[in-house]
Enzyme design. Structure first.
Site, PDB file in Angstrom:
ATOM      1  N   LYS A 185       0.735  -1.218   0.021  1.00  0.00           N
ATOM      2  CA  LYS A 185      -0.237   0.072   0.083  1.00  0.00           C
ATOM      3  C   LYS A 185       0.960   1.240   0.065  1.00  0.00           C
ATOM      4  O   LYS A 185       1.601   1.650   1.047  1.00  0.00           O
ATOM      5  CB  LYS A 185      -0.893  -0.043   1.089  1.00  0.00           C
ATOM      6  CG  LYS A 185      -2.002   1.254   0.871  1.00  0.00           C
ATOM      7  CD  LYS A 185      -2.471   1.790   2.102  1.00  0.00           C
ATOM      8  CE  LYS A 185      -1.845   2.804   2.850  1.00  0.00           C
ATOM      9  NZ  LYS A 185      -1.546   4.030   2.040  1.00  0.00           N
ATOM     10  N   GLY A 238       8.188   5.061   7.246  1.00  0.00           N
ATOM     11  CA  GLY A 238       7.246   6.405   7.428  1.00  0.00           C
ATOM     12  C   GLY A 238       7.678   6.885   8.972  1.00  0.00           C
ATOM     13  O   GLY A 238       8.646   6.764   9.513  1.00  0.00           O
ATOM     14  N   SER A 239       6.753   7.535   9.598  1.00  0.00           N
ATOM     15  CA  SER A 239       7.027   8.360  10.713  1.00  0.00           C
ATOM     16  C   SER A 239       6.965   7.277  12.125  1.00  0.00           C
ATOM     17  O   SER A 239       6.222   6.468  12.057  1.00  0.00           O
ATOM     18  CB  SER A 239       5.617   9.405  10.967  1.00  0.00           C
ATOM     19  OG  SER A 239       4.315   8.839  11.136  1.00  0.00           O
ATOM     20  N   THR A 242       3.121   6.492  13.303  1.00  0.00           N
ATOM     21  CA  THR A 242       2.405   5.631  12.316  1.00  0.00           C
ATOM     22  C   THR A 242       2.822   4.222  12.744  1.00  0.00           C
ATOM     23  O   THR A 242       2.503   3.115  12.619  1.00  0.00           O
ATOM     24  CB  THR A 242       2.419   6.086  10.939  1.00  0.00           C
ATOM     25  OG1 THR A 242       1.947   7.241  10.904  1.00  0.00           O
ATOM     26  CG2 THR A 242       1.562   5.308  10.265  1.00  0.00           C
ATOM     27  N   GLY A 243       4.427   4.330  12.728  1.00  0.00           N
ATOM     28  CA  GLY A 243       5.005   2.920  13.157  1.00  0.00           C
ATOM     29  C   GLY A 243       4.511   2.290  14.530  1.00  0.00           C
ATOM     30  O   GLY A 243       4.251   1.080  14.684  1.00  0.00           O
ATOM     31  N   CYS A 294      14.506  10.323   4.963  1.00  0.00           N
ATOM     32  CA  CYS A 294      14.582   9.626   6.379  1.00  0.00           C
ATOM     33  C   CYS A 294      15.903   9.721   6.715  1.00  0.00           C
ATOM     34  O   CYS A 294      16.219  10.060   7.835  1.00  0.00           O
ATOM     35  CB  CYS A 294      13.864   8.225   6.119  1.00  0.00           C
ATOM     36  SG  CYS A 294      14.591   7.089   5.040  1.00  0.00           S
ATOM     37  N   GLU A 393      12.440  15.512  13.558  1.00  0.00           N
ATOM     38  CA  GLU A 393      12.486  15.467  12.392  1.00  0.00           C
ATOM     39  C   GLU A 393      11.735  16.392  11.735  1.00  0.00           C
ATOM     40  O   GLU A 393      10.556  16.166  11.860  1.00  0.00           O
ATOM     41  CB  GLU A 393      12.072  14.035  11.809  1.00  0.00           C
ATOM     42  CG  GLU A 393      12.363  13.584  10.591  1.00  0.00           C
ATOM     43  CD  GLU A 393      12.163  12.028  10.016  1.00  0.00           C
ATOM     44  OE1 GLU A 393      10.899  11.776  10.378  1.00  0.00           O
ATOM     45  OE2 GLU A 393      13.008  11.620   9.308  1.00  0.00           O
TER      46      GLU A 393
HETATM   47  P1  NAD Z   1       3.090   8.630   7.707  1.00  0.00           P
HETATM   48  O1  NAD Z   1       3.940   7.734   8.137  1.00  0.00           O
HETATM   49  O2  NAD Z   1       1.753   8.684   8.373  1.00  0.00           O
HETATM   50  O3  NAD Z   1       2.414   7.576   6.314  1.00  0.00           O
HETATM   51  C1  NAD Z   1       3.488   6.862   5.656  1.00  0.00           C
HETATM   52  C2  NAD Z   1       2.613   5.417   5.336  1.00  0.00           C
HETATM   53  O4  NAD Z   1       1.730   5.049   6.252  1.00  0.00           O
HETATM   54  C3  NAD Z   1       1.401   5.980   4.158  1.00  0.00           C
HETATM   55  O5  NAD Z   1       1.312   4.913   3.345  1.00  0.00           O
HETATM   56  C4  NAD Z   1       0.234   6.225   4.966  1.00  0.00           C
HETATM   57  O6  NAD Z   1      -0.922   6.057   3.954  1.00  0.00           O
HETATM   58  C5  NAD Z   1       0.376   5.091   5.992  1.00  0.00           C
HETATM   59  N1  NAD Z   1      -0.352   4.932   7.115  1.00  0.00           N
HETATM   60  C6  NAD Z   1      -0.864   6.320   7.745  1.00  0.00           C
HETATM   61  N2  NAD Z   1      -1.180   5.886   8.956  1.00  0.00           N
HETATM   62  C7  NAD Z   1      -1.495   4.599   8.942  1.00  0.00           C
HETATM   63  C8  NAD Z   1      -1.994   3.564   9.983  1.00  0.00           C
HETATM   64  N3  NAD Z   1      -2.755   4.238  11.181  1.00  0.00           N
HETATM   65  N4  NAD Z   1      -2.029   2.391   9.761  1.00  0.00           N
HETATM   66  C9  NAD Z   1      -1.160   2.113   8.673  1.00  0.00           C
HETATM   67  N5  NAD Z   1      -0.957   2.838   7.856  1.00  0.00           N
HETATM   68  C10 NAD Z   1      -0.701   4.078   7.789  1.00  0.00           C
HETATM   69  O7  NAD Z   1       3.622   9.753   6.990  1.00  0.00           O
HETATM   70  P2  NAD Z   1       2.949  11.449   6.897  1.00  0.00           P
HETATM   71  O8  NAD Z   1       1.730  11.344   7.833  1.00  0.00           O
HETATM   72  O9  NAD Z   1       2.520  11.077   5.310  1.00  0.00           O
HETATM   73  O10 NAD Z   1       4.114  12.075   7.173  1.00  0.00           O
HETATM   74  C11 NAD Z   1       4.195  12.575   8.684  1.00  0.00           C
HETATM   75  C12 NAD Z   1       5.598  12.584   8.988  1.00  0.00           C
HETATM   76  O11 NAD Z   1       6.324  11.279   8.877  1.00  0.00           O
HETATM   77  C13 NAD Z   1       6.450  13.596   8.087  1.00  0.00           C
HETATM   78  O12 NAD Z   1       6.305  14.948   8.272  1.00  0.00           O
HETATM   79  C14 NAD Z   1       7.841  13.170   8.160  1.00  0.00           C
HETATM   80  O13 NAD Z   1       8.526  13.696   9.319  1.00  0.00           O
HETATM   81  C15 NAD Z   1       7.763  11.590   8.500  1.00  0.00           C
HETATM   82  N6  NAD Z   1       7.875  10.526   7.224  1.00  0.00           N
HETATM   83  C16 NAD Z   1       9.169   9.931   7.394  1.00  0.00           C
HETATM   84  C17 NAD Z   1       9.030   9.122   6.134  1.00  0.00           C
HETATM   85  C18 NAD Z   1      10.614   8.061   6.184  1.00  0.00           C
HETATM   86  O14 NAD Z   1      11.041   7.878   5.279  1.00  0.00           O
HETATM   87  N7  NAD Z   1      10.961   7.944   7.600  1.00  0.00           N
HETATM   88  C19 NAD Z   1       8.364   9.119   5.348  1.00  0.00           C
HETATM   89  C20 NAD Z   1       7.321   9.794   5.032  1.00  0.00           C
HETATM   90  C21 NAD Z   1       7.065  10.606   6.463  1.00  0.00           C
END
Ligand code: NAD
Length: 491
Positions: A185, A238-239, A242-243, A294, A393
């Site tokens: 996804k 990702g963040s 969310t992780g 990242c 970050e």
């Molecule tokens: P995010 O971590 O929320 O999104 C990344 C992915 O996770 C997307 O595919 C999103 O649809 C999915 N996601 C979001 N909520 C989810 C949930 N509850 N369960 C499962 N999947 C979910 O990132 P964001 O909100 O788009 O960005 C927020 C912050 O995260 C950014 O400002 C940045 O600081 C950080 N970020 C870091 C990376 C990295 O590579 N480390 C990448 C993107 C964003």
């Protein structure tokens, strides 16, 4: 243009998701508008998946794992499929680079660099899956013990918006090399190239159902996918917040996870460093992809005797940086969405208000469309190591400088955040290179260089809040498989 794509007058480019080898809409028929970050204008749409769509995709992946030809295919044949995918990415490279740049707002040359890295992922993993093997273990008299590396089964890959092509390839390459099947996804803000790659994977001979790509919001499709009871393993980039949500969801089913959760990566510049060699690397490490990386090098620690000189040289370079539309191919593009633009500008404004000195700011191309999500690159120094801008970050083109005195303080400052993803060390002193590289808590340390996101062969992942598990290189193949021990009693 791929077969998954149909043009409609009202919606622009209407993309379909790829499930069980077929282009399908969401079961509800709901869609998400896709805007180009360069001008804010909608040019496409993607399906908005929910619970039933996730279930359909996981079932397809399960069938492909249990019943399809994939499970019986020797590792070398799986590798050949990935090698063909590498060739198809190369063949369609121009289209993929253009699509990635338009969808994310990154300069076209960064889109091309992403295609090159993507090719390398499929090339590397195409040749790697049949090189991983188990062991025989000396055991009790009358027994033979051995281990096999087995696929987890159905893997869920949740991909962010900053490098969709590359991060999809990182997940797909390693997971498929080991014989898993996948539901990917991508992020709602940047799904288009992952959809195109799923189509190319079919052309490469990867059987239907092995690589499913579904689109939708994280709170819907992402949350459903990470909690699905028939998913065997979850990999996420990702963040950190969310992780945590994804780990909690996967924990309900006690499933394993790989988490790549960003960083606040330092580069340490000692007084004996080759400053001329370092300067362009220091700038690029934060400007690449507009700082939305990242492993961006967002903190520079500079030894006091050279602080003013290095800060001045960086300020000169920063003041010349220009943000512009992706097709203008300037130093950086736009942020991914209005929320990210607000976030970056919020950090910059808060730091200014708190009195953190601004050493230089770049500019936005006056010809850039007013609807685009541009921010001005900003250089701050000297920054209080406890300031929010020094600890959190930002994920934008914002660089912070810190003077230090001696090796011990450099190591303390480098390690003094919650993150631990990547670090750079600049010094000509060989013994110091080794000492510092060992003491910095980061998954990757570069000496006299820096590679934000680079090096497909190099294991990559975090300490502390940057996550756990390792991607890239052979290490990823261990994350994407499990050891089975078999013991024979032959008396
Ligand atoms: P995010 O971590 O929320 O999104 C990344 C992915 O996770 C997307 O595919 C999103 O649809 C999915 N996601 C979001 N909520 C989810 C949930 N509850 N369960 C499962 N999947 C979910 O990132 P964001 O909100 O788009 O960005 C927020 C912050 O995260 C950014 O400002 C940045 O600081 C950080 N970020 C870091 C990376 C990295 O590579 N480390 C990448 C993107 C964003």
């Amino acid at each position: 243009m791929g077969a998954h794509l149909s043009r409609t007058v009202a919606e622009g480019l209407a993309f379909m998701q790829i499930v069980d080898g077929k282009p399908v809409d969401s079961l509800s028929g709901q869609r998400i508008d896709v805007a180009s970050p360069s001008d804010g204008k909608v040019f496409a749409s993607i399906p908005a998946s929910g619970e039933a769509d996730v279930d359909r995709a996981v079932k397809a992946a399960r069938r492909a794992f249990e019943e399809g030809p994939w499970g019986r295919m020797p590792a070398v044949e799986r590798g050949r499929c990935l090698t063909r995918l590498f060739q198809l990415v190369e063949k369609n490279g121009e289209e993929l680079a253009a699509l990635e740049s338009r969808d994310t707002g990154k300069p076209i040359r960064q889109g091309k660099a992403d295609v090159t890295a993507t090719m390398r992922y499929y090339e590397f993993y195409g040749g790697a899956g049949d090189k991983i093997h188990g062991d025989t273990i000396p055991f009790l008299e009358g027994f033979t013990a051995l281990t096999l590396r087995e696929p987890h089964g159905v893997v869920a890959g949740i991909v962010p918006w900053n490098y969709p092509l590359q991060i999809t390839a990182r997940v797909v390459g390693a997971a498929l090399a080991m014989g898993n099947t996948l539901v990917v996804k991508p992020a709602e803000d940047a799904s288009l190239t992952a959809l195109r790659v799923a189509e190319l994977a079919l052309e490469a001979g990867i059987p239907a159902g092995v690589l499913n790509v579904i689109t939708g919001y994280g709170r819907d499709a992402g949350a459903e996918l990470s909690a699905h009871p028939d998913v065997d393993y979850v990999t996420f980039t990702g963040s950190p917040l969310t992780g945590t949500a994804i780990q909690q969801a996967a924990a309900i089913n006690n499933r394993g996870v790989t988490m790549e959760l960003g960083g606040k990566s330092p580069q340490i510049v000692f007084a004996d460093a080759d400053i001329e060699a370092a300067l362009p690397v220091l700038v690029n490490a934060i400007i690449q992809n507009g700082g939305q990386t990242c492993s961006a090098g967002s903190r520079i620690l500079i030894e006091k005797p050279i602080y003013e000189k290095v800060a001045g040289a960086l300020a000169e370079r920063f003041s010349k940086l220009v943000a512009a539309p992706h097709d203008a191919d300037r130093d950086l593009g736009s942020m991914i969405n209005p929320k990210q633009k607000e976030r970056v500008e919020g950090y910059v404004a808060a730091a200014r208000e708190a009195g953190v000195p601004v050493l230089a700011e770049g500019s936005i191309d006056p010809a850039a469309p007013s609807g685009g999500y541009y921010v001005r690159p900003a250089l701050f120094g000297a920054v209080d190591p406890d300031a929010a801008i020094a600890q959190e970050e930002v994920f934008g083109p914002v660089l912070t400088l810190f003077p230090f005195e001696g090796e011990a303080e450099a190591i303390h400052l480098a390690n003094d955040t919650e993150y631990g993803l990547v670090a750079g060390v600049w010094t000509k002193d060989g013994a110091r290179q080794h000492r510092v590289a060992k003491k910095v808590r980061a998954g990757q340390v570069f000496v006299n260089g820096y590679g934000a996101g680079g090096g497909i062969e190099l294991p990559f992942g975090g300490f502390k809040r940057s996550g756990h598990g390792r991607e890239k290189g052979f290490e990823a193949l261990y994350d994407m498989s499990a050891t089975k021990t078999i013991v024979f009693n032959h008396g």
